[in-house]
Design an enzyme around this catalytic site. Structure first.
Site, PDB file in Angstrom:
ATOM      1  N   CYS A 124     -46.619 -13.923  37.303  1.00  0.00           N
ATOM      2  CA  CYS A 124     -47.123 -13.669  35.954  1.00  0.00           C
ATOM      3  C   CYS A 124     -47.187 -14.936  35.112  1.00  0.00           C
ATOM      4  O   CYS A 124     -48.267 -15.383  34.730  1.00  0.00           O
ATOM      5  CB  CYS A 124     -46.225 -12.655  35.255  1.00  0.00           C
ATOM      6  SG  CYS A 124     -46.043 -11.147  36.195  1.00  0.00           S
ATOM      7  N   LYS A 140     -50.534  -9.104  25.667  1.00  0.00           N
ATOM      8  CA  LYS A 140     -49.874  -9.293  26.958  1.00  0.00           C
ATOM      9  C   LYS A 140     -49.994 -10.757  27.419  1.00  0.00           C
ATOM     10  O   LYS A 140     -49.024 -11.374  27.865  1.00  0.00           O
ATOM     11  CB  LYS A 140     -50.514  -8.366  27.998  1.00  0.00           C
ATOM     12  CG  LYS A 140     -50.128  -8.650  29.433  1.00  0.00           C
ATOM     13  CD  LYS A 140     -48.670  -8.339  29.707  1.00  0.00           C
ATOM     14  CE  LYS A 140     -48.222  -8.882  31.042  1.00  0.00           C
ATOM     15  NZ  LYS A 140     -46.814  -8.613  31.313  1.00  0.00           N
TER      16      LYS A 140
HETATM   17  N1  SAJ Z   1     -37.947 -20.060  33.720  1.00  0.00           N
HETATM   18  C1  SAJ Z   1     -37.527 -21.334  33.317  1.00  0.00           C
HETATM   19  N2  SAJ Z   1     -36.890 -21.463  32.121  1.00  0.00           N
HETATM   20  C2  SAJ Z   1     -36.641 -20.391  31.309  1.00  0.00           C
HETATM   21  C3  SAJ Z   1     -37.052 -19.110  31.717  1.00  0.00           C
HETATM   22  C4  SAJ Z   1     -37.705 -18.980  32.923  1.00  0.00           C
HETATM   23  O1  SAJ Z   1     -37.740 -22.321  34.020  1.00  0.00           O
HETATM   24  O2  SAJ Z   1     -36.046 -20.593  30.248  1.00  0.00           O
HETATM   25  C5  SAJ Z   1     -38.669 -19.906  34.989  1.00  0.00           C
HETATM   26  C6  SAJ Z   1     -38.002 -18.947  35.961  1.00  0.00           C
HETATM   27  O3  SAJ Z   1     -37.027 -19.595  36.719  1.00  0.00           O
HETATM   28  C7  SAJ Z   1     -39.202 -18.486  36.777  1.00  0.00           C
HETATM   29  C8  SAJ Z   1     -40.339 -18.450  35.749  1.00  0.00           C
HETATM   30  O4  SAJ Z   1     -39.902 -19.274  34.685  1.00  0.00           O
HETATM   31  O5  SAJ Z   1     -39.526 -19.417  37.785  1.00  0.00           O
HETATM   32  C9  SAJ Z   1     -40.694 -17.077  35.244  1.00  0.00           C
HETATM   33  O6  SAJ Z   1     -39.513 -16.304  35.049  1.00  0.00           O
HETATM   34  P1  SAJ Z   1     -39.312 -15.362  33.769  1.00  0.00           P
HETATM   35  O7  SAJ Z   1     -37.970 -14.769  33.866  1.00  0.00           O
HETATM   36  O8  SAJ Z   1     -39.652 -16.124  32.552  1.00  0.00           O
HETATM   37  O9  SAJ Z   1     -40.462 -14.287  33.900  1.00  0.00           O
HETATM   38  P2  SAJ Z   1     -40.973 -13.251  35.041  1.00  0.00           P
HETATM   39  O10 SAJ Z   1     -42.204 -13.807  35.648  1.00  0.00           O
HETATM   40  O11 SAJ Z   1     -39.904 -12.813  35.951  1.00  0.00           O
HETATM   41  O12 SAJ Z   1     -41.384 -12.025  34.079  1.00  0.00           O
HETATM   42  C10 SAJ Z   1     -42.275 -12.292  32.992  1.00  0.00           C
HETATM   43  C11 SAJ Z   1     -41.667 -11.673  31.721  1.00  0.00           C
HETATM   44  N3  SAJ Z   1     -42.404 -12.151  30.550  1.00  0.00           N
HETATM   45  C12 SAJ Z   1     -41.775 -12.650  29.472  1.00  0.00           C
HETATM   46  O13 SAJ Z   1     -40.579 -12.762  29.395  1.00  0.00           O
HETATM   47  C13 SAJ Z   1     -42.653 -13.044  28.332  1.00  0.00           C
HETATM   48  C14 SAJ Z   1     -41.720 -10.153  31.827  1.00  0.00           C
HETATM   49  O14 SAJ Z   1     -41.295  -9.557  30.610  1.00  0.00           O
HETATM   50  C15 SAJ Z   1     -43.154  -9.689  32.139  1.00  0.00           C
HETATM   51  O15 SAJ Z   1     -43.228  -8.280  32.245  1.00  0.00           O
HETATM   52  C16 SAJ Z   1     -43.546 -10.313  33.461  1.00  0.00           C
HETATM   53  O16 SAJ Z   1     -43.539 -11.739  33.304  1.00  0.00           O
HETATM   54  C17 SAJ Z   1     -44.932  -9.824  33.825  1.00  0.00           C
HETATM   55  O17 SAJ Z   1     -45.030  -8.949  34.697  1.00  0.00           O
HETATM   56  O18 SAJ Z   1     -45.909 -10.221  33.186  1.00  0.00           O
END
Ligand code: SAJ
Length: 435
Positions: free
Chosen positions: A268, A214
């Site tokens: 997260c 995780k």
């Molecule tokens: N972000 C970027 N660039 C990207 C992708 C995301 O800048 O290419 C930013 C987003 O704008 C945001 C942050 O990263 O600010 C996080 O967003 P996210 O969509 O990557 O993730 P979360 O926090 O919404 O959800 C994550 C997910 N983890 C992964 O994709 C590995 C989700 O599957 C998990 O269940 C969740 O964390 C969790 O609960 O741990």
């Protein structure tokens, strides 16, 4: 799930989910939708009262319908304290302290709360994101206070959620699940429980491996985003368009460069790397650097604004977007908060607006009020509402003629033709030809 082992007068449900936040509630409701009696527990009285009225917080699609159906069928009962159950699911938060150490106090409190309700053949599942070792070293010793044999009479497993906010129900239902037991019997029992309501594969393993997996997932995301952010800065320095180069690089079959942006938010991805490296910081310079790089992005966005030389304090500057990413109302750890904090510290008058968010550390204004007398706009979140904006309409609504697009959300040519100066993070228009 039979109830032959439960005796006495205490009320009893088949499954008790503790922590009705963004993971606990949908999980409880998905279990309840299978006709299984679920008690949902939360210490927040207002939240429990709202759930009893059939109102779920947040904007996750389908959650309210599921809640109302479960209340109507009587399969879901929101409550403030746990009762006896055959399966306990712990889904409470594990925050990170100011000095970036894990705070396991919520998990510990819940574990103590369920001790009096444990009986022979209970399964206890921890879903909260935790440092490696927590299930065996923190949870099990507390459960052992029941006097029951942990691993034989009480089975214990770590089963992390992996669903993406914004698409929670679908991902909770279809993503592969990990069932990490403290022993084989616990892993098997936990896997059977998840198979009763998820449709994706359930992968049995041991609890340490599941805990590590995780944390690896979200750390992978954080480090990859940091790499994209660093590449975007390098593209700016080279006078190249990061977004065009990224698209081409991602045509390589084994390359997947993430999106650059104003930083990493949510509860997260920016926190879990600290849980992974806890007590072993010296082993993880790359992970720590990624955190620093991502945390530096709000500052970089302001540099882009100021480099133009058109707008300085007091602005005013309108920040479009307060949520931590597109399409959701969640503002936890949002990069916009840090952006606004720095702008205000430099003397800017800042207006903030968001089409989804309703609660934020800074006051939120309606879109027109926020943009009308702004000297510059910073596009911090690529909500659909912003991607659909027309430059002509914006000229009518706002005095601003400078837009800093920190998400590559706008068609910069359209907006330039529409009379705006557009600075896109990662993009330097040089002598590129149109292909
Ligand atoms: N972000 C970027 N660039 C990207 C992708 C995301 O800048 O290419 C930013 C987003 O704008 C945001 C942050 O990263 O600010 C996080 O967003 P996210 O969509 O990557 O993730 P979360 O926090 O919404 O959800 C994550 C997910 N983890 C992964 O994709 C590995 C989700 O599957 C998990 O269940 C969740 O964390 C969790 O609960 O741990």
């Amino acid at each position: 799930m039979g109830n032959e082992h439960h005796t006495g007068t205490e009320s009893h449900s088949q499954v008790c989910v503790i922590g009705l936040g963004y993971v606990g509630l949908p999980t409880a409701l998905l279990v309840a939708s299978q006709g299984i009696a679920v008690q949902g527990v939360d210490v927040d009285q207002a939240r429990v009262a709202a759930l009893q009225r059939g109102e779920a917080a947040g904007s996750e699609a389908g959650l309210n319908d599921l809640l109302r159906a479960a209340l109507q069928n009587g399969t879901f009962v929101p409550a403030l304290t746990p009762c006896q159950a055959e399966v306990f699911v712990i889904a409470v938060q594990t925050p990170v302290t100011a000095d970036k150490r894990p705070d396991l106090s919520y998990v510990e409190t819940v574990a103590r709360d369920i001790v009096p309700h444990l009986s022979k053949d209970t399964l206890v599942v921890l879903e909260s994101t935790v440092p490696v070792g927590t299930t065996k070293e923190v949870l099990c010793p507390i459960l052992a206070e029941s006097g029951l044999d942990i691993g034989a009479e009480v089975l214990v497993a770590y089963c992390p959620e992996r669903a993406l906010p914004g698409n929670l129900l679908t991902e909770l239902l279809h993503n592969p699940r990990l069932a990490g037991g403290i022993n084989e019997l616990s892993a098997k029992q936990a896997a059977d429980f998840y198979r009763s309501f998820v449709r994706g594969p359930v992968l049995a393993t041991d609890c340490g491996t599941a805990e590590m997996a995780k944390l690896m997932e979200n750390t992978f995301r954080d480090v990859n985003i940091a790499l994209a952010n660093e590449m975007a800065k390098l593209a700016e320095a080279h006078g190249v368009d990061f977004w065009a180069a990224r698209e081409l690089a991602n045509r390589h079959p084994r390359v997947d460069i993430h999106e650059a942006g104003p930083g990493v938010g949510g509860h997260c991805v920016p926190l879990d790397p600290y849980l992974l490296i806890d007590r072993h910081w010296e082993l993880a310079p790359l992970i720590r650097q990624a955190r620093e790089t991502n945390d530096s992005m709000p500052e970089h966005v302001i540099r882009l604004l100021e480099e133009v030389g058109r707008v300085g304090p007091p602005g005013p500057v309108a920040v479009l977007g307060a949520s931590y990413k597109r399409g959701i109302d969640d503002t936890r750890e949002s990069p916009s908060a840090r952006l606004i904090e720095i702008l205000q510290a430099r003397g800017y008058d800042v207006r903030v607006t968001d089409p989804k968010a309703t609660s934020f550390r800074y006051p939120l204004q309606g879109f027109e009020a926020a943009v009308s007398d702004a000297a510059a706009l910073i596009l911090a979140v690529d909500h659909d509402e912003y991607a659909r904006m027309e430059p002509g309409e914006m000229r009518r609504l706002s005095a601003a003629r400078l837009v800093v697009d920190a998400r590559n959300c706008l068609d910069s040519r359209d907006w330039t033709d529409g009379g705006f100066e557009v600075v896109t993070l990662g993009r330097r228009e040089s002598d590129q030809c149109e292909f």
